[in-house]
Design an enzyme around this catalytic site. Structure first.
Site: not given
Length: 764
Positions: A32-33, A215-216, A246, A597
């Site tokens: 994503k980043t 983002d998020e 998430q 994670r």
């Protein structure tokens, strides 16, 4: 460089989208980043000026990583990349007067907020409130996140507690206004108010930030949603990335519907799914995917990877929490000893910080280096808070909270009575405490010694205030010397002063680094940076230590090896979620975040008995364990419980699962009991009387003895723990998870259940 060469087709599709709204549904570990930074670089290469682009996220760490990646691709690009709160603080420095703020306003942290609530309660004469100050502060925060005013809160109050919260909320706001201070939530709320009431400002900002990236997005609350909407009216070039699976911050106001209903908010929206995972093994992803499909409120997507299958996920059952901590420590030591991993490759996640104590002890015993993320913040340490309070007062002379903290630090001989007289004088004359100190000779009843102390402090303040526009490092060094604070710590006994001075040296280092990264910045900018820092911002993966943190703090991070501990009803899922399907889904998402994670190896554990907050209780395994696919797991029972224990204790009914029952598994051979641990009677195990019949049966008229979290004994099924209560009156039912026999439901008034041990509520 070729911006698109190493992107997958979906990533390329998202990165090259220019005009119009864009929703990027990005699965865990899906790059994503990379997509966000490439899209910013692509916009710049299309000739869009950097000042027209705004990128918002939730932590300074994430913003810093994004900024570095953009700079590496397009050197010299001055795109504003930061957190929501940082962006709003910046806007309020310019437009704060529209909501009654000075440009030098102070940002209150969590401790400041709580202290202000307590001061309000004291001023109101409420000695024993029906609700704790902590809960009042949390209720005020929730109200602000929902954009509710004190008046609207009072209007919908249902009882005395609600009315008290509304009353304290109003007085709390007056305190902040008088001190020209804001809390974290105000940074957002004030900006929403400005954007709503001042159309010229909204239009100006909309025109300036023509391309907004968030983002998020699944973690945005109502205030953040309103800000993003207001900046995307005339130029709806809004790109949001996130993953509904998430979303784990509902407890602090995050609204999942913001991302689930994005397509309803914006017409002609382009939706791109990033489903290819680059982080985890196939096995870990299979476990995560199988778990999260039990949720209803989500946008379906796959988790695909070309990574190796990897090792099975290991689920281990321990007898007690000490054995769990020692077992995890032993496994970590083994992994490092074999040369496969370094300590910094390993993380241990738990649902609540209270569970870290036994792990700290086990790690120290095993000489395993560790760092805790999300514990006591560096900036909450006494000596750091003292110096920062001096900085706050230098920046904002109206900050009565900062004045109260430092006026007698180091000690200047001021007593409680003198200070109370100054406060009364300040309130009567509508002055700040600093201005009241300038008129100390006018304060009724103040003795000469106190008068001189207050006037000396004012003179010291005026000397320090002259440094207001100097770099942060200079101001801190001068403050420590001119106030005598450094010498004060040096003179402390028992070696504590040396440790505290070391913490201040770290603060000086942080200021020096800030000055180097932000030429021309002042202490106001430095204070905003450190006040808005999250615990994760100070986490350092290069320390060579195991990371011990909560699941919430783990969001956005990744590790080769992950241990998730405490998979028990009441812990994960948390007991607060038992009666609310939406909260239960968030707990499942939290477990999903923890699983995803892990890159290469994942270990999950629980205990049969746990001592928590002074109570020893039998536990029930988390329902989430029963939602994991057995084909990808190995199961190791080290608890020593051999009486008919099977691999899985399945519930009789799971209202949140539409999955068919899994095929039965043959029982595993019992693991030999560890030395010193035997399952004797259920009552002994729960900390009650030694005899099996030692529990107390609750009379039909006293069914309140049965509560979620209570340990009970059944003559056939043995020891269990109540996980839910349904209904009321004589037909009230209790769902019990037994240590060996799984879950059963009883009409409590007719059941042979007996309460054993203490009957405290479930862990929180």
């Amino acid at each position: 460089m070729d911006l698109l060469a190493d992107l997958t087709p979906p990533q390329r599709e998202a990165a090259t989208h220019v005009n119009g709204p864009l929703l990027v549904l990005a699965g865990a570990g899906s790059g994503k980043t990379r997509v966000i930074t490439r899209r910013v670089a692509y916009l710049l290469r299309q000739g869009i000026p950097a000042h027209n682009i705004l990128a918002l996220t939730f932590t300074n760490k994430a913003a810093g990583e994004m900024r570095e990646r953009i700079e590496a691709i397009v050197p010299g690009a001055k795109v504003w990349v930061g957190t929501f709160h940082g962006f709003c603080a910046r806007l309020l420095r310019t437009h704060g007067s529209l909501v009654g703020l000075d440009a030098s306003f102070t940002i209150y942290d969590q401790a400041d907020r709580l202290r202000t609530v307590r001061d309000v309660l004291d001023a109101m004469g409420v000695e024993e409130p029906p609700i704790t100050p902590e809960k009042i502060e949390a209720a005020i925060s929730r109200a602000k996140n929902d954009l509710a005013t004190p008046k609207s809160l009072a209007h919908r109050a249902r009882d005395d507690r609600d009315r008290l919260v509304a009353k304290v909320y109003g007085a709390y706001e007056e305190r902040l206004k008088a001190a020209s201070a804001v809390d974290f939530d105000d940074l957002l709320v004030h900006v929403v108010k400005i954007l709503k009431e001042h159309r010229d400002v909204r239009a100006e900002l909309d025109a300036r930030y023509r391309y907004v990236l968030v983002d998020e997005y699944q973690d945005t609350n109502m205030a953040q949603y309103a800000i993003v909407r207001a900046l995307s009216v005339d130029h709806p070039n809004l790109c949001v990335t996130g993953d509904p699976d998430q979303s784990i911050y509902g407890w602090r106001g995050a609204n999942l519907s913001n991302i689930l209903e994005f397509e309803k908010d914006y017409t002609a929206v382009k939706v791109v799914k990033l489903e290819h995972n680059y982080r985890s093994t196939k096995t870990i992803l299979a476990v995560a995917d199988h778990l999260i499909q039990h949720n209803v409120n989500r946008k379906p997507k796959a988790l695909i990877t070309e990574n190796p299958s990897g090792e099975p996920v290991q689920v281990t059952v321990f007898a007690r929490e000490t054995e769990e901590a020692e077992g995890v420590a032993s496994k970590i030591a083994s992994l490092v000893r074999e040369g496969t991993y370094n300590y910094s490759d390993v993380a241990v996640f738990c649902r609540i910080t209270a569970l870290t104590r036994t792990f700290e002890q086990a790690f120290r015993s095993a000489r395993i280096p560790y760092q805790i993320v999300g514990g006591v913040s560096f900036y909450e340490r006494q000596e750091v808070k003292d110096v920062v309070s001096y900085l706050n007062l230098i920046n904002n002379p109206k900050d009565d909270l900062a004045f109260s903290r430092v006026v007698n630090v180091p000690p200047r001989g001021l007593g409680k009575t003198s200070f109370e007289r100054l406060i009364a004088f300040a309130r009567d004359h509508e002055l700040s405490l600093l201005d009241a100190s300038r008129r100390a000779r006018e304060v009724p009843g103040l003795k000469e010694k106190a008068i001189r102390a207050f006037l000396d402090f004012v003179a010291l303040y005026d000397e320090l205030a002259a440094l207001r526009d100097h770099p942060a490092e200079t101001v801190i060094l001068q403050t420590m010397e001119k106030t005598g604070y450094r010498q004060h710590l040096k003179e402390e006994s028992r070696g504590e002063g040396e440790d505290r001075l070391a913490n201040l040296e770290e603060l000086i280092t942080a200021a020096r680094e800030f000055d180097q990264e932000h030429p021309g910045a002042t202490i106001q900018d430095f204070l905003a940076e450190i006040t808005l820092a999250s615990p994760v911002d100070r986490w350092d993966q290069q320390t060579g230590a195991v990371t011990l943190m909560t699941l919430h703090a783990a969001k956005g991070l990744e590790f080769p090896v992950v241990f998730i501990i405490g998979l028990e009803e009441g812990l994960l899922p948390h007991s607060r979620a038992f009666e609310n399907p939406n909260e239960l889904e968030e707990e499942r998402r939290l477990f999903f975040v923890g699983i995803t994670r892990a890159r290469r190896e994942l270990y999950i554990s629980r205990c049969r008995i746990r001592t928590f907050r002074g109570q020893q209780q039998a536990t029930a395994q988390s329902r989430f364990l029963m939602e994991l696919p057995e084909d990808f797991l190995t199961f190791d029972d080290r608890s020593g419980v051999a009486s008919g224990d099977s691999r899985w204790s399945r519930p009789s009914h799971n209202a949140y699962s539409n999955y068919p029952p899994r095929r039965p598994q043959p029982p595993r051979a019992a693991t030999p009991a560890p030395s010193g641990f035997r399952l004797t009677t259920a009552a002994q195990l729960a900390g009650g009387p030694a005899a099996a019949g030692g529990g107390a049966a609750a009379a039909p008229g006293n069914l309140d003895a049965f509560r979620p979290g209570t340990s009970v004994l059944h003559p056939e099924y043995g020891l269990g723990r109540i996980v839910a209560i349904e209904g009321a009156g004589p037909n009230r039912k209790g769902r019990v998870a037994f240590t060996v026999a799984g879950e059963r439901t009883f009409v409590l008034a007719k059941s042979p259940l007996k309460v054993v041990g203490k009957t405290g509520g479930s862990p929180r």
